[in-house]
Design an enzyme around this catalytic site. Sequence first.
Site, PDB file in Angstrom:
ATOM      1  N   SER A  67       9.985  -9.692   3.461  1.00  0.00           N
ATOM      2  CA  SER A  67       9.846  -9.460   4.893  1.00  0.00           C
ATOM      3  C   SER A  67       8.414  -9.011   5.164  1.00  0.00           C
ATOM      4  O   SER A  67       7.605  -8.886   4.242  1.00  0.00           O
ATOM      5  CB  SER A  67      10.824  -8.378   5.348  1.00  0.00           C
ATOM      6  OG  SER A  67      10.341  -7.117   4.912  1.00  0.00           O
ATOM      7  N   LYS A  68       8.150  -8.731   6.416  1.00  0.00           N
ATOM      8  CA  LYS A  68       6.795  -8.336   6.831  1.00  0.00           C
ATOM      9  C   LYS A  68       6.262  -7.140   6.053  1.00  0.00           C
ATOM     10  O   LYS A  68       5.053  -6.984   5.893  1.00  0.00           O
ATOM     11  CB  LYS A  68       6.802  -8.008   8.323  1.00  0.00           C
ATOM     12  CG  LYS A  68       6.445  -9.205   9.164  1.00  0.00           C
ATOM     13  CD  LYS A  68       5.935  -8.749  10.505  1.00  0.00           C
ATOM     14  CE  LYS A  68       5.225  -9.896  11.187  1.00  0.00           C
ATOM     15  NZ  LYS A  68       5.283  -9.810  12.622  1.00  0.00           N
TER      16      LYS A  68
END
Length: 458
Positions: free
Chosen positions: A239-240
């Site tokens: 994810s980010k």
Amino acid sequence: MIVTRFAPSPTGFLHVGGLRTALYNYLYARKNGGKFLLRIEDTDLARNSDAAVEAIKEAFDWCGLEYDGEVEFQSRRTEIYKKYINELLESGKAYKCYMSKDELDALRKEQEARKERPKYDGRYRDFTGTPPEGIEPVIRIKAPLSGKIEFDDGIKGHISFEAADILDDFIIARSDGSPTYNFTVVIDDALMGVSDVIRGDDHLSNTPKQIILYDALGFKVPKFYHVAMINGSDGSKLSKRHGATDVMEYKRMGYLPQALLNFLVRLGWGHGDDEIFSMSDMLRLFDPKDINKSASTYNLSKLEWLNAYYIKNSGFYELADEMLFFGIDFRGLPKGELLMSLLQERAKTLLDIKAGVELIVNAPSSYDEKAMKKFVNDESKALLAQYLAEFKEDLENTSEFEHFTMEFLNSKGKTLKDLAQNVRIALTGGSVSPGIFEMMEVLGANEVKKRILEFLKA
Ligand code: GLU
């Protein structure tokens, strides 16, 4: 013919994990002289579709991936889905289910109370009575009640699902008539002639349902390859938090597309212990059978390492083209090629090259305090002043600057150590830079004199 496809749902940007899936599909199609198709799975999010295609095109362009033919949009294929749903209804392979939401909820509660897996109980499967009024039916497929759904996954090997345990008569069209995800995927893959589906293993549980649909529709089941996910460094889903997920963000951060592709191809695939794979290496060596069974870890220091490698080994024009994006036209810079060769030696990203250009091309507006304290004193300045006084304006090449400087130092009984850092600070403002003689060639003798004079005045 091998026909593969990339089938993203529109999000407005191309995810790095998506780019890996696209790359695997691309490589497999291209190396076999096949086709690589693009389909936007936008039945739910049709309004984002154009932006999604633009984002994918932009990222594909940057990476040098090309798809064949026209982009397919699921949102524009409603009539096609309807036609096949009607066919299944007419042949008795699918049926209308009038169960209301309340009935479905009640059934689920009962099943949960009995500690059973919630599952549709097939009450309309063979229904011949009069349909209840006021309920728009959903369409369900008649799934096999017993036996196994099996297939040979190109990565995971033989996979077998017990029909009775896993499946029920799942919905293929909602009460408003809109087809469900597994249905559209099957229709599209079949009509687009897709022979090989390489996709994330988060879709593995959809595959038995899709196989039931292929069989019901009389379509040939493609070969499936379910690729293990990419995890972040902490083992959780990428994810980010673990780094940028938008492919174009890597462009903005100064990565070269071949470094990103090399990085992604290795996340989940390998050939011996090799780390460097150009596009032609990938096309020669890639085989989806060699994709790893286990999840891979996203390791940005590896990407940086690859990027430094590709920057170092790129030609001037290639890098000059990439640097235009950062507002620097190397072709228009005096001694641009030399400057590039100095900077590409140590750069980890193109932003390092940009910073290097700014460091060298712009005369310093201040001098680094720490460096001043460490390297500059009256004696060093006196030597630099003598050097300036003797400096020749007709020096041009790196070797001429070096030769002149060494002769000057010899004549004074000094060594390069006594002068180099002072020159470096004078030219760039700090004590870290490429070689001073190369920088002198880039700047030219006049500019060198000017900067040393400024420094001595400061
Ligand atoms: N649209 C799906 C996704 O973005 C891919 C479906 C498939 O590859 O079959 O995850």
